[in-house]
Design a protein around this motif. Structure first.
Motif, PDB file in Angstrom:
ATOM      1  N   LEU A 290      15.173  47.588  33.695  1.00  0.00           N
ATOM      2  CA  LEU A 290      15.045  49.275  32.515  1.00  0.00           C
ATOM      3  C   LEU A 290      16.598  48.385  31.300  1.00  0.00           C
ATOM      4  O   LEU A 290      16.251  48.606  30.355  1.00  0.00           O
ATOM      5  N   VAL A 291      17.805  48.914  31.947  1.00  0.00           N
ATOM      6  CA  VAL A 291      19.095  48.181  31.582  1.00  0.00           C
ATOM      7  C   VAL A 291      19.093  47.052  30.641  1.00  0.00           C
ATOM      8  O   VAL A 291      19.256  47.144  29.938  1.00  0.00           O
ATOM      9  N   HIS A 292      18.691  46.360  31.539  1.00  0.00           N
ATOM     10  CA  HIS A 292      18.815  45.152  30.798  1.00  0.00           C
ATOM     11  C   HIS A 292      17.605  44.842  29.798  1.00  0.00           C
ATOM     12  O   HIS A 292      18.225  44.153  28.650  1.00  0.00           O
ATOM     13  N   CYS A 293      16.692  45.162  29.235  1.00  0.00           N
ATOM     14  CA  CYS A 293      15.552  45.754  28.488  1.00  0.00           C
ATOM     15  C   CYS A 293      16.334  46.086  27.194  1.00  0.00           C
ATOM     16  O   CYS A 293      16.567  45.398  26.057  1.00  0.00           O
ATOM     17  N   ILE A 294      17.139  47.263  27.998  1.00  0.00           N
ATOM     18  CA  ILE A 294      17.652  48.082  26.413  1.00  0.00           C
ATOM     19  C   ILE A 294      18.589  47.213  25.965  1.00  0.00           C
ATOM     20  O   ILE A 294      18.710  47.161  24.549  1.00  0.00           O
ATOM     21  N   ALA A 295      19.453  46.754  26.512  1.00  0.00           N
ATOM     22  CA  ALA A 295      20.637  45.721  26.507  1.00  0.00           C
ATOM     23  C   ALA A 295      19.851  45.013  25.403  1.00  0.00           C
ATOM     24  O   ALA A 295      21.075  44.286  24.470  1.00  0.00           O
ATOM     25  N   TRP A 296      19.196  44.342  25.638  1.00  0.00           N
ATOM     26  CA  TRP A 296      18.428  43.014  25.018  1.00  0.00           C
ATOM     27  C   TRP A 296      17.689  43.391  23.798  1.00  0.00           C
ATOM     28  O   TRP A 296      18.302  43.175  22.981  1.00  0.00           O
ATOM     29  N   LEU A 297      17.033  44.330  23.825  1.00  0.00           N
ATOM     30  CA  LEU A 297      16.371  44.976  22.484  1.00  0.00           C
ATOM     31  C   LEU A 297      18.290  45.487  21.573  1.00  0.00           C
ATOM     32  O   LEU A 297      17.609  44.942  20.112  1.00  0.00           O
ATOM     33  N   LEU A 298      19.059  46.165  22.054  1.00  0.00           N
ATOM     34  CA  LEU A 298      20.441  46.352  21.099  1.00  0.00           C
ATOM     35  C   LEU A 298      20.900  44.904  20.656  1.00  0.00           C
ATOM     36  O   LEU A 298      20.997  45.111  19.705  1.00  0.00           O
ATOM     37  N   THR A 299      20.785  44.282  21.572  1.00  0.00           N
ATOM     38  CA  THR A 299      21.501  43.067  21.075  1.00  0.00           C
ATOM     39  C   THR A 299      20.553  41.976  19.901  1.00  0.00           C
ATOM     40  O   THR A 299      20.699  41.291  18.797  1.00  0.00           O
TER      41      THR A 299
END
Length: 129
Positions: A31-40
């Motif tokens: 989940l954290v990886h997904c959120i960070a990737w979407l923000l990036t």
């Protein structure tokens, strides 16, 4: 004693891993990886748009005016609100901002965006020691 020596001493071969090395990523990390990737991705797209706008509104017209020797060229009004009415040239600070933004955006698009979290993990990875 090195890790390989411990495994051999415990009767384990070099092909085996500790149980903790084979633990898959849990849902919170994904989940954290997904959120960070979407923000990036969102920030990279915004950065590309802002770079394009700045090139269109500020940098290219300035360069054209300098090359043609146009002494009547004026920057857009927002430029004078930030830098003052006595600004006549783009300094190394302005070019540095553009270069830094372009470099960070390039690195983001080249190395971060392709590593999306939606791909399934093909195999568990071993912990490097």
């Amino acid at each position: 004693m090195a890790a390989d020596e411990r495994r051999v001493a415990n009767g384990a071969g070099s092909e085996e891993y500790d149980a903790e090395d084979l633990v898959p990523d849990n849902w919170f990390i994904r989940l954290v990886h997904c959120i960070a990737w979407l923000l990036t991705v969102a920030l990279s797209v915004l950065s590309i748009a802002f770079i394009g706008y700045q090139l269109y509104a500020l940098y290219v017209p300035y360069c054209v005016a300098k090359l043609l020797g146009d002494k009547t060229y004026r920057f857009p009004e927002y430029f004078y609100r930030v830098w003052g009415n006595d600004a006549t040239d783009l300094t190394s600070e302005h070019w540095g901002y553009l270069g830094a933004c372009a470099a960070v955006t390039f690195l983001s698009v080249r190395y971060v965006v392709p590593q999306h979290p939606f791909a399934g993990s093909a195999e568990p990875h071993a912990k490097a020691e």
